[in-house]
Write a protein that holds these residues in place. Structure first.
Motif, mmCIF file in Angstrom:
data_model
loop_
_atom_site.group_PDB
_atom_site.id
_atom_site.type_symbol
_atom_site.label_atom_id
_atom_site.label_comp_id
_atom_site.label_asym_id
_atom_site.label_seq_id
_atom_site.Cartn_x
_atom_site.Cartn_y
_atom_site.Cartn_z
ATOM 1 N N ASP A 60 8.521 61.911 53.593
ATOM 2 C CA ASP A 60 7.955 63.204 53.986
ATOM 3 C C ASP A 60 8.249 64.256 52.923
ATOM 4 N N TYR A 61 7.928 63.923 51.672
ATOM 5 C CA TYR A 61 8.301 64.762 50.534
ATOM 6 C C TYR A 61 7.595 66.115 50.524
ATOM 7 N N ALA A 62 6.409 66.209 51.171
ATOM 8 C CA ALA A 62 5.535 67.368 50.981
ATOM 9 C C ALA A 62 5.430 68.251 52.221
ATOM 10 N N ARG A 63 6.359 68.149 53.155
ATOM 11 C CA ARG A 63 6.244 68.932 54.393
ATOM 12 C C ARG A 63 6.205 70.426 54.122
ATOM 13 N N ASP A 64 6.870 70.873 53.069
ATOM 14 C CA ASP A 64 6.909 72.302 52.764
ATOM 15 C C ASP A 64 5.869 72.698 51.725
ATOM 16 N N LEU A 65 4.911 71.817 51.453
ATOM 17 C CA LEU A 65 3.873 72.083 50.455
ATOM 18 C C LEU A 65 2.498 72.206 51.097
ATOM 19 N N THR A 66 2.461 72.577 52.371
ATOM 20 C CA THR A 66 1.187 72.773 53.061
ATOM 21 C C THR A 66 0.492 74.021 52.530
ATOM 22 N N ILE A 67 -0.807 73.903 52.296
ATOM 23 C CA ILE A 67 -1.605 75.027 51.808
ATOM 24 C C ILE A 67 -2.548 75.538 52.897
ATOM 25 N N ASP A 68 -3.222 74.626 53.584
ATOM 26 C CA ASP A 68 -4.205 74.998 54.604
ATOM 27 C C ASP A 68 -3.736 74.522 55.971
ATOM 28 N N GLY A 69 -3.750 75.424 56.954
ATOM 29 C CA GLY A 69 -3.408 75.032 58.315
ATOM 30 C C GLY A 69 -1.944 74.687 58.474
ATOM 31 N N GLU A 70 -1.649 73.852 59.461
ATOM 32 C CA GLU A 70 -0.285 73.417 59.742
ATOM 33 C C GLU A 70 -0.228 71.896 59.691
ATOM 34 N N PRO A 71 0.845 71.348 59.188
ATOM 35 C CA PRO A 71 0.929 69.889 59.073
ATOM 36 C C PRO A 71 1.215 69.245 60.421
ATOM 37 N N PRO A 72 0.783 67.991 60.630
ATOM 38 C CA PRO A 72 1.153 67.266 61.846
ATOM 39 C C PRO A 72 2.641 66.941 61.819
ATOM 40 N N PRO A 73 3.214 66.664 62.966
ATOM 41 C CA PRO A 73 4.644 66.318 62.986
ATOM 42 C C PRO A 73 4.893 64.993 62.276
ATOM 43 N N PRO A 74 6.129 64.762 61.852
ATOM 44 C CA PRO A 74 6.439 63.469 61.223
ATOM 45 C C PRO A 74 6.212 62.320 62.198
#
Length: 464
Positions: A276-290
């Motif tokens: 989950d290297y990119a959880r803090d690299l979201t640009i658009d919207g919100e990421p799904p949970p792990p």
């Protein structure tokens, strides 16, 4: 007079003596130089240390100081025996060195896996580390698995599936991944990987002596049907995956596939390494949970790193696993390096629990969006045939399809000669690449340079 100014005359005097002497010539003693320059022994010793470091003089215990042999006058060592002793070189090492190489002066980097220094929260990290370093307790030995409060933070980030006791703090994501592979496999085992996938995972697997079997992925992530077939045909018990903004292709595992992938893992009695290297690299919207957040039976090995989203020097990550797998991972990390430095752990905890962390992520999101759009606009203007059809909602890269027949490795070399650094797609595949690609990074150069970078790439493409 400052000590630096006092040292300079002694250094210059010694340089003159060295220039006119043959190797092995004895030089004046510390006492002689002290009298000659009316300097203290400390000053003379500092001058000598400087020239020793430069390789101009050498000290011999009990005998004095002498002119050192010139590099071209020293007998060349015979290192040929190492070729036989070491055997063949591991596959993938050259690609990893190229990926981590610093760009030459004047080149525009569209490659690399870390943030441009302008995007790194260096001031906040430096302040946190300075405060941690002043606290004597941070220098003491702590739990081998890492600080409990830092493990608790990583556990919360992973969702409800993991507890602080399931986590172990590691020296960055690559170290965490290498430890996981060594802990859960033996040489000759099979590791399933997405195709394409993270170059560092391929290198770590090969170093561990594992057999790599690629599983096709598309715009919705890994294909569950092909994953199930791969498990059935190989008997593998481990699958490495980046479900969020996969590197290099940027896909996020679609909602409708998450349960199917989990079922394939469960039916095979296997583990999934969720990077989950990119959880803090979201640009658009919100990421799904792990995926680890919905894993009641301990099939997911969760890996989370802060290096990509903060700074290369923040070598802090965590692995989370339940049951005997977690026990093996904690033992493997203990054997690797005992524990992560206490001041770094404390500074990390202070940083991620302070308002500075939330501010950094907001700023980073905006900056990454600006740079991504600048790169996309430059491709549309200068190389429209390379403009990607789909764009990842986060991460650091664009995965660009090249025209059929293009040699991506040759193009990367030509681009470097024209002053822009890109990375070919071929090394990201565990087997043959089905088509030529480039991975273009938008996080390593400012937005105003993207047009010039793509212009240089267009010149390189025209030279092939």
């Amino acid at each position: 007079m400052g000590n630096g100014n006092a040292v300079d005359p002694v250094v210059q005097d010694l340089r003159r003596l060295v220039d006119g002497a043959t190797p092995g010539t004895r030089l004046p003693s510390v006492r002689e130089l002290t009298v000659r320059h009316h300097a203290s022994p400390v000053t003379v010793a500092a001058a000598m240390r400087q020239l020793v470091a430069e390789g101009l003089i050498e000290t011999r215990s009990g005998r004095g100081t002498f002119v050192a042999a010139r590099p071209d006058e020293r007998s060349a060592p015979d290192l040929s025996w190492q070729t036989v002793a070491l055997g063949p070189r591991r596959s993938g090492e050259e690609e990893m060195q190229a990926l981590l190489a610093l760009p030459p002066a004047g080149a525009i980097p569209l490659s690399g896996g870390y943030l441009d220094p302008d995007l790194q929260p260096a001031a906040a990290l430096g302040a946190a580390l300075a405060r941690a370093a002043r606290q004597p307790a941070s220098w003491q030995r702590g739990p081998a698995e890492g600080r409990e409060d830092l493990r608790a933070w990583f556990a919360r980030e992973a969702g409800a599936g993991l507890r602080p006791d399931d986590m172990v703090i590691c020296q960055g994501g690559q170290a965490a991944l290498s430890s996981t592979l060594r802990a859960l496999t033996t040489p000759g085992d099979t590791l399933l990987v997405e195709s394409p996938t993270y170059l560092g995972a391929l290198a770590a697997a090969r170093a561990a002596g594992l057999r790599l079997v690629p599983v096709p992925a598309d715009a919705d992530g890994v294909r569950p049907d092909q994953l199930a077939v791969a498990f059935a045909r190989t008997g593998a018990r481990l699958f490495y995956c980046q479900p969020l903004y996969a590197n290099p292709h940027g896909a996020t595992l679609a909602v409708h596939r998450r349960a199917q992938v989990a079922a394939a893992i469960r039916d095979a009695g296997a583990f999934l390494i969720e990077d989950d290297y990119a959880r803090d690299l979201t640009i658009d919207g919100e990421p799904p949970p792990p995926l680890a957040a919905d894993d009641p039976d301990g099939h997911v090995i969760y890996l989370r790193s802060l290096t990509k989203s903060a700074a290369p020097g923040l070598r802090v990550a965590a692995i989370g696993a339940r049951g005997p797998a977690g026990t093996r991972l904690r033992a493997a990390r203990l054997l690797d390096d005992f524990f992560v430095a206490g001041p770094l752990q404390q500074a990390t905890l202070e940083f991620v629990t302070a308002p500075a962390w939330a501010r950094h992520r907001r700023t980073l999101r905006n900056e990454l969006r600006s740079r991504r759009e600048a790169l996309l606009s430059a491709l549309a203007r200068r190389l429209p045939s390379l403009a990607p059809q789909g764009v990842s909602r986060g991460g650091l890269h664009l995965w660009v399809r090249l025209p059929d027949g293009t040699d991506d490795v040759a193009l990367a070399a030509a681009a470097a000669a024209n002053g822009v650094i890109v990375f070919p797609g071929r090394p990201w595949y565990a087997a043959e690449a089905p088509a030529p690609h480039l991975r273009l990074t938008y996080a390593a150069a400012p937005a105003q340079l993207m047009d010039e970078a793509v212009g240089r790439l267009a010149v390189a493409l025209g030279q092939l």
